[in-house]
Design a protein around this motif. Structure first.
Motif, PDB file in Angstrom:
ATOM      1  N   GLY A 232     -39.674 -56.849   3.848  1.00 64.05           N
ATOM      2  CA  GLY A 232     -38.689 -55.906   4.370  1.00 64.05           C
ATOM      3  C   GLY A 232     -38.114 -56.362   5.700  1.00 64.05           C
ATOM      4  N   MET A 233     -38.974 -56.918   6.561  1.00 63.29           N
ATOM      5  CA  MET A 233     -38.473 -57.442   7.831  1.00 63.29           C
ATOM      6  C   MET A 233     -37.515 -58.609   7.592  1.00 63.29           C
ATOM      7  SD  MET A 233     -41.620 -57.173  10.563  1.00 63.29           S
ATOM      8  CE  MET A 233     -42.751 -58.191   9.643  1.00 63.29           C
ATOM      9  N   GLY A 234     -37.765 -59.381   6.544  1.00 68.47           N
ATOM     10  CA  GLY A 234     -36.845 -60.456   6.189  1.00 68.47           C
ATOM     11  C   GLY A 234     -35.485 -59.919   5.769  1.00 68.47           C
ATOM     12  N   SER A 235     -35.480 -58.826   5.015  1.00 70.31           N
ATOM     13  CA  SER A 235     -34.211 -58.203   4.610  1.00 70.31           C
ATOM     14  C   SER A 235     -33.451 -57.657   5.816  1.00 70.31           C
ATOM     15  CB  SER A 235     -34.468 -57.066   3.623  1.00 70.31           C
ATOM     16  OG  SER A 235     -35.013 -57.570   2.438  1.00 70.31           O
ATOM     17  N   ILE A 236     -34.177 -57.020   6.711  1.00 69.47           N
ATOM     18  CA  ILE A 236     -33.543 -56.502   7.926  1.00 69.47           C
ATOM     19  C   ILE A 236     -33.006 -57.662   8.760  1.00 69.47           C
ATOM     20  CG2 ILE A 236     -34.000 -55.341  10.134  1.00 69.47           C
ATOM     21  CD1 ILE A 236     -35.968 -53.531   8.549  1.00 69.47           C
TER      22      ILE A 236
ATOM     23  N   GLY B  38     -21.256 -62.625  12.633  1.00 71.22           N
ATOM     24  CA  GLY B  38     -19.898 -62.075  12.602  1.00 71.22           C
ATOM     25  C   GLY B  38     -19.358 -61.823  13.998  1.00 71.22           C
ATOM     26  N   GLU B  39     -20.193 -61.295  14.875  1.00 73.07           N
ATOM     27  CA  GLU B  39     -19.773 -61.033  16.251  1.00 73.07           C
ATOM     28  C   GLU B  39     -19.520 -62.341  17.010  1.00 73.07           C
ATOM     29  OE1 GLU B  39     -19.121 -58.041  17.900  1.00 73.07           O
ATOM     30  OE2 GLU B  39     -19.211 -57.257  15.857  1.00 73.07           O
ATOM     31  N   ILE B  40     -20.422 -63.296  16.865  1.00 69.53           N
ATOM     32  CA  ILE B  40     -20.278 -64.568  17.587  1.00 69.53           C
ATOM     33  C   ILE B  40     -19.081 -65.362  17.062  1.00 69.53           C
ATOM     34  CG2 ILE B  40     -21.360 -66.813  17.989  1.00 69.53           C
ATOM     35  CD1 ILE B  40     -24.055 -65.332  18.124  1.00 69.53           C
ATOM     36  N   SER B  41     -18.909 -65.393  15.743  1.00 73.58           N
ATOM     37  CA  SER B  41     -17.806 -66.182  15.179  1.00 73.58           C
ATOM     38  C   SER B  41     -16.441 -65.597  15.513  1.00 73.58           C
ATOM     39  CB  SER B  41     -17.959 -66.324  13.665  1.00 73.58           C
ATOM     40  OG  SER B  41     -17.772 -65.077  13.018  1.00 73.58           O
ATOM     41  N   GLY B  42     -16.380 -64.311  15.825  1.00 73.22           N
ATOM     42  CA  GLY B  42     -15.111 -63.669  16.137  1.00 73.22           C
ATOM     43  C   GLY B  42     -14.758 -63.660  17.612  1.00 73.22           C
TER      44      GLY B  42
ATOM     45  N   GLY C  76     -31.940 -60.491   7.643  1.00 70.48           N
ATOM     46  CA  GLY C  76     -30.742 -60.990   6.970  1.00 70.48           C
ATOM     47  C   GLY C  76     -29.513 -60.171   7.307  1.00 70.48           C
ATOM     48  N   VAL C  77     -29.662 -58.858   7.307  1.00 67.50           N
ATOM     49  CA  VAL C  77     -28.547 -57.974   7.662  1.00 67.50           C
ATOM     50  C   VAL C  77     -28.171 -58.180   9.129  1.00 67.50           C
ATOM     51  CG1 VAL C  77     -27.880 -55.554   7.966  1.00 67.50           C
ATOM     52  CG2 VAL C  77     -29.095 -56.263   5.896  1.00 67.50           C
ATOM     53  N   LEU C  78     -29.179 -58.291   9.985  1.00 67.89           N
ATOM     54  CA  LEU C  78     -28.924 -58.508  11.402  1.00 67.89           C
ATOM     55  C   LEU C  78     -28.222 -59.850  11.640  1.00 67.89           C
ATOM     56  CD1 LEU C  78     -29.326 -57.345  14.234  1.00 67.89           C
ATOM     57  CD2 LEU C  78     -31.544 -58.497  14.300  1.00 67.89           C
ATOM     58  N   SER C  79     -28.604 -60.870  10.875  1.00 67.11           N
ATOM     59  CA  SER C  79     -27.964 -62.187  11.046  1.00 67.11           C
ATOM     60  C   SER C  79     -26.484 -62.137  10.674  1.00 67.11           C
ATOM     61  CB  SER C  79     -28.683 -63.261  10.238  1.00 67.11           C
ATOM     62  OG  SER C  79     -28.380 -63.179   8.869  1.00 67.11           O
TER      63      SER C  79
END
Length: 169
Positions: free
Chosen positions: A85-89, A99-103, A91-94
């Motif tokens: 579950g922490m891996g899924s979280i 998205g924020e850094i690339s923009g 993934g969403v956080l990444s």
């Protein structure tokens, strides 16, 4: 971890190919149109992803069985589910962080309104690089980690955990 790196590289290459097909057919601004590309291009990455998931689940379970004290045997399934579950979280956080850094700097984010305008190939290459760094860190930490020997005979004959009787060592 190698499966994760291979899966990310495969996904990046397939996405690069898909974006090439989209551009060559003039479909960038036509998200409702069908991309003339077979869905079977996705098969290798999904096979790798399935293998990765199976190996990860059994590896975490095996590690916990061998390295965790028998007094918390009952919690091992919950630990395994919690790690996944922490891996899924993560993934969403990444996705959010990338998205924020690339923009930043006035550039368009890698994640746009449509897949045809998005640059998921860049995201997959970033995941591959992060996975490679993670593999290097894992190898370094594994040299210093003191693995517990397999459970001793005292541990195997110990009573199962009883909530009414807690024994402190």
């Amino acid at each position: 971890m190698i499966f994760g790196i291979l899966c990310s590289i495969t996904a990046a290459k397939v996405e690069t190919r898909r974006l090439g097909v989209v551009k060559s057919h003039g479909l960038i601004d036509k998200p409702e149109e069908t991309v003339p590309m077979s869905m079977f291009w996705l098969l290798p990455q999904f096979l790798l992803l399935g293998g990765l998931e199976g190996i990860a689940e059994s590896s975490i379970d095996s590690f916990l069985v061998k390295q965790v004290p028998p007094s918390i045997d009952q919690c091992m399934v919950r630990f395994c589910v919690a790690f996944l579950g922490m891996g899924s979280i993560g993934g969403v956080l990444s996705v959010y962080v990338v998205g924020e850094i690339s923009g930043q700097g006035g550039k368009p984010s890698w994640f746009q309104d449509t897949l045809n305008k998005s640059r998921l190939d860049h995201y997959y290459w970033t995941l591959a690089a992060l996975s490679a760094v993670n593999l290097v860190l894992y190898v370094l930490v594994s040299f210093w980690y003191a693995y517990k020997d397999s459970r001793s005979e005292d541990d195997e004959t110990a009573e199962p955990f009883d909530e009414d009787h807690v024994q402190l060592i």
